[in-house]
Design an enzyme around this catalytic site. Structure first.
Site, short mmCIF file in Angstrom:
data_model
loop_
_atom_site.label_atom_id
_atom_site.label_comp_id
_atom_site.label_asym_id
_atom_site.label_seq_id
_atom_site.Cartn_x
_atom_site.Cartn_y
_atom_site.Cartn_z
N LYS A 203 0.83 -1.21 0.00
CA LYS A 203 0.00 0.00 0.00
C LYS A 203 0.87 1.27 0.00
O LYS A 203 2.08 1.19 0.08
CB LYS A 203 -0.96 -0.03 1.19
CG LYS A 203 -1.93 -1.22 1.14
CD LYS A 203 -3.02 -1.07 0.06
CE LYS A 203 -3.64 -2.37 -0.38
NZ LYS A 203 -4.57 -2.98 0.55
C1 LIG Z 1 -5.63 -4.04 0.86
C2 LIG Z 1 -7.10 -3.88 0.82
C3 LIG Z 1 -7.93 -4.27 1.88
C4 LIG Z 1 -7.44 -5.08 3.05
O1 LIG Z 1 -6.37 -4.59 3.71
P1 LIG Z 1 -5.39 -5.60 4.48
O2 LIG Z 1 -4.54 -4.64 5.28
O3 LIG Z 1 -4.63 -6.36 3.46
O4 LIG Z 1 -6.22 -6.45 5.36
C5 LIG Z 1 -9.27 -3.99 1.80
N1 LIG Z 1 -9.80 -3.37 0.73
C6 LIG Z 1 -9.05 -3.01 -0.31
C7 LIG Z 1 -9.69 -2.31 -1.47
C8 LIG Z 1 -7.67 -3.26 -0.31
O5 LIG Z 1 -6.93 -2.93 -1.37
#
Ligand SMILES: *Cc1c(COP(=O)(O)O)cnc(C)c1O
Length: 401
Positions: A203
């Site tokens: 991210k």
């Molecule tokens: C990454 C992501 C999540 C979940 O996040 P995690 O930290 O991996 O649990 C939820 N929604 C979207 C759109 C994402 O890209």
């Protein structure tokens, strides 16, 4: 095409410096490694960054979404409107609470929840019962929506909030791609009732695993905090600190979703750098935009100017007439030493959701058209202009046949 590069260009790679390394070592030596002073400093810094009255850290973006759904009291008999074009967490957290994920369509340009489609859908799906309340074919009431701000760009929030008011829906923003993104001058996550962020490794900023909730309402923030910490009453994390009390009553059915101070050690310094990271992501996206323009068989997820775009993903879509399909393109890019991703396999394509909720291919044609050609190209702050040029050259070369 350019000669084959020797090293593998990954789809994403996190950027850390000596600041993160030093903070983690200090955290380890401090003797306090789980939720404590660093997590609280990180929450305060994150709230200040977003202009949010409250921020609650947790151990993943999925946990943040789960807490939001639980804290808003969604459960059996409730329908929650979720775009199918998302990471499966957005729908899974709804199903975990016993509510129904009602999968929705996206618009063909920005690939975010389509408010025009949504209004028509709500009007056809729900009938009025004897009491004049809306009821769906499975008996559920529409109670909430979870717009996803895809790739770092805001969903079309003004009309979506209008629909939320019209139908009495709670709004959870899935802002997993959006640290640094705005809509009408406000940070994403502050437009609906609650916003959920992810600090997963790929991210815009990362704590390896981690997440954050932001909201405007004090009572909701308190509830999120309690639910994320076993349902223990407020400030339970202090129970092993000097002056902490052994008497810790459980007041809610809770989860164990708190962030560790080791993760917050990364978060504190990643947050300080995220504006710079996003700036670099936007530069690279501009290079891609220019380099990939004029290709007839290729669409790009468009920036519709809805606000500051955090550019989590650079997402393209091959048209049905392209000389190679998405699977062949991903394989060919891998041969060129380029890592690519798919964001996302729509929720209604996954067997679990087909088997348990009756979804099938054909339900959401715009989502499927995008999915069938969608590829995410490498994009991360430490990528060079030459890396981007190599990817562009490869995509153009492969599309030329
Ligand atoms: C990454 C992501 C999540 C979940 O996040 P995690 O930290 O991996 O649990 C939820 N929604 C979207 C759109 C994402 O890209």
């Amino acid at each position: 095409m350019l000669p084959l590069r020797q090293d593998y260009l990954p789809f994403s790679r996190p950027s850390f410096g000596p600041e993160e390394e030093r903070e983690i070592i200090e955290c380890l030596r401090s003797g306090w490694i789980t939720t404590g002073p660093r997590t609280h400093r990180f929450e305060e810094a994150f709230a200040a960054f977003c202009g949010a009255p409250h921020a609650v850290a947790c151990n993943s973006g999925t946990s943040a979404l789960q807490l939001a759904v639980a804290a808003l009291g969604l459960g059996p008999g409730d329908d929650v409107l979720v775009p199918s074009f998302t990471w499966v967490s957005t729908a899974a957290v709804v199903a975990h609470q016993g509510a129904r994920p009602v999968l929705c369509e996206i618009d063909p340009q920005a690939w975010t929840m389509d408010p025009v489609w949504l209004e028509r859908f709500i009007e056809t799906r729900y009938k009025k019962d004897a009491a004049g309340l809306m009821v769906g074919p499975e008996g559920g009431r529409p109670r909430a929506m979870i717009p996803v701000h895809y790739a770092g760009q805001a969903a079309d929030m003004a009309p979506l909030m209008e629909l939320a008011r019209k139908y009495g829906l709670k709004v959870i923003e899935d802002a997993a791609h959006c640290v640094g993104s705005t809509y009408q001058g406000r940070h994403l996550g502050l437009i609906g009732d609650v916003g959920c962020f992810s600090f997963y490794a790929n991210k815009n900023m990362t704590t390896a695993e981690g997440g954050m909730l932001i909201c405007r309402d004090q009572a909701l923030a308190d509830k999120l905090r309690v639910l994320g910490m076993h349902g223990l009453s407020k400030d339970a994390w202090k129970r092993y600190a000097k002056g902490g009390s052994w008497w810790q009553p459980v007041v809610e059915l809770g989860f164990k979703f708190n962030m560790t101070d080791i993760a917050a050690s990364l978060g504190l310094h990643q947050l300080a750098k995220v504006e710079g990271f996003n700036q670099r992501r936007r530069q690279l996206a501009a290079i891609y935009d220019q380099g990939l323009s004029g290709l007839t068989n290729l669409n790009v997820c468009q920036d519709l100017g809805r606000g500051v775009h955090a550019r989590h993903l650079y997402a393209i879509c091959l048209e049905p007439g392209a000389p190679l399909d998405k699977t062949a393109m991903i394989a060919a890019l891998a041969q060129r030493n380029i890592g690519a991703g798919v964001h996302y396999i729509p929720v209604h394509i996954h067997p679990y959701y087909q088997d348990n909720f009756g979804y099938k291919r054909g339900d959401l044609p715009v989502t499927e058209r995008v999915y069938d050609g969608q590829i995410s190209l490498p994009l991360f702050p430490d990528m060079t202009d030459d890396d981007a040029a190599y990817v562009i050259d490869s995509v153009r070369g492969l599309l030329a046949g």
